[in-house]
Motif scaffolding. Sequence first.
Motif, PDB file in Angstrom:
ATOM      1  N   VAL A 153       3.127   5.091  -7.268  1.00 56.70           N
ATOM      2  CA  VAL A 153       2.267   6.395  -7.485  1.00 56.70           C
ATOM      3  C   VAL A 153       2.996   7.580  -6.903  1.00 56.70           C
ATOM      4  O   VAL A 153       3.413   7.545  -5.558  1.00 56.70           O
ATOM      5  N   LYS A 154       3.341   8.641  -7.712  1.00 62.78           N
ATOM      6  CA  LYS A 154       3.959   9.795  -7.150  1.00 62.78           C
ATOM      7  C   LYS A 154       2.904  10.649  -6.563  1.00 62.78           C
ATOM      8  O   LYS A 154       1.911  10.537  -7.288  1.00 62.78           O
ATOM      9  N   GLY A 155       3.207  11.354  -5.600  1.00 64.74           N
ATOM     10  CA  GLY A 155       2.108  12.366  -4.958  1.00 64.74           C
ATOM     11  C   GLY A 155       1.190  11.801  -4.023  1.00 64.74           C
ATOM     12  O   GLY A 155       0.146  12.323  -3.617  1.00 64.74           O
ATOM     13  N   LEU A 156       1.318  10.495  -3.736  1.00 63.09           N
ATOM     14  CA  LEU A 156       0.537   9.517  -2.798  1.00 63.09           C
ATOM     15  C   LEU A 156       0.052  10.452  -1.597  1.00 63.09           C
ATOM     16  O   LEU A 156      -1.075  10.490  -1.023  1.00 63.09           O
ATOM     17  N   ALA A 157       1.234  10.790  -0.880  1.00 61.44           N
ATOM     18  CA  ALA A 157       1.008  11.640   0.430  1.00 61.44           C
ATOM     19  C   ALA A 157       0.158  12.835   0.255  1.00 61.44           C
ATOM     20  O   ALA A 157      -0.983  13.037   0.981  1.00 61.44           O
ATOM     21  N   GLN A 158       0.391  13.383  -0.853  1.00 63.21           N
ATOM     22  CA  GLN A 158      -0.361  14.834  -1.367  1.00 63.21           C
ATOM     23  C   GLN A 158      -1.558  14.634  -1.240  1.00 63.21           C
ATOM     24  O   GLN A 158      -2.795  15.238  -0.761  1.00 63.21           O
ATOM     25  N   MET A 159      -1.978  13.443  -2.202  1.00 70.40           N
ATOM     26  CA  MET A 159      -3.437  13.057  -2.371  1.00 70.40           C
ATOM     27  C   MET A 159      -4.103  12.677  -0.934  1.00 70.40           C
ATOM     28  O   MET A 159      -5.134  13.163  -0.920  1.00 70.40           O
TER      29      MET A 159
END
Length: 151
Positions: free
Chosen positions: A92-98
């Motif tokens: 999943v891309k953007g997991l840290a941002q989420m």
Amino acid sequence: MDIYAYARDFMARTGNPHQWGDTNWPSREVILKDIAAGEAYVILAPDGHIAGAFVYRKGPVADPCYREISDGAWRQERPYGVVHRLAGDGSVKGLAQMCFDWAYTDCGYLRVDTHPDNHVMQKILEDRGFVYCGVIHVEHDDHPRLAYDRI
């Protein structure tokens, strides 16, 4: 454990072999304690599999290691949230941002730290509005950590 193994490998491949690699961090025992304390969270991929994991807690002293900060200062002294042990399986891309956006929405003042070699995380933190505040030290190894907060 597979997610954390993937994260350790990813960090080593991107120039950060020491943050978790030296001690095979986090251990199974630490993860089980996080779960028992109700502080372990997962991020589900669109297909329903667990794509990421992290620890989140909040309060007046959400992390005792944050009491002492050198070469700077926290921008506020009030109850805060903290995210630790954020890891993903790469699906999943953007997991840290989420994760950071969710935690910040919950607490309104978020503190995090990362290893000086973790340039990937430093970039993510800066992109999510975190500001470098100084250096803290963790209990599980001797490497200093760069401390950030988001107000």
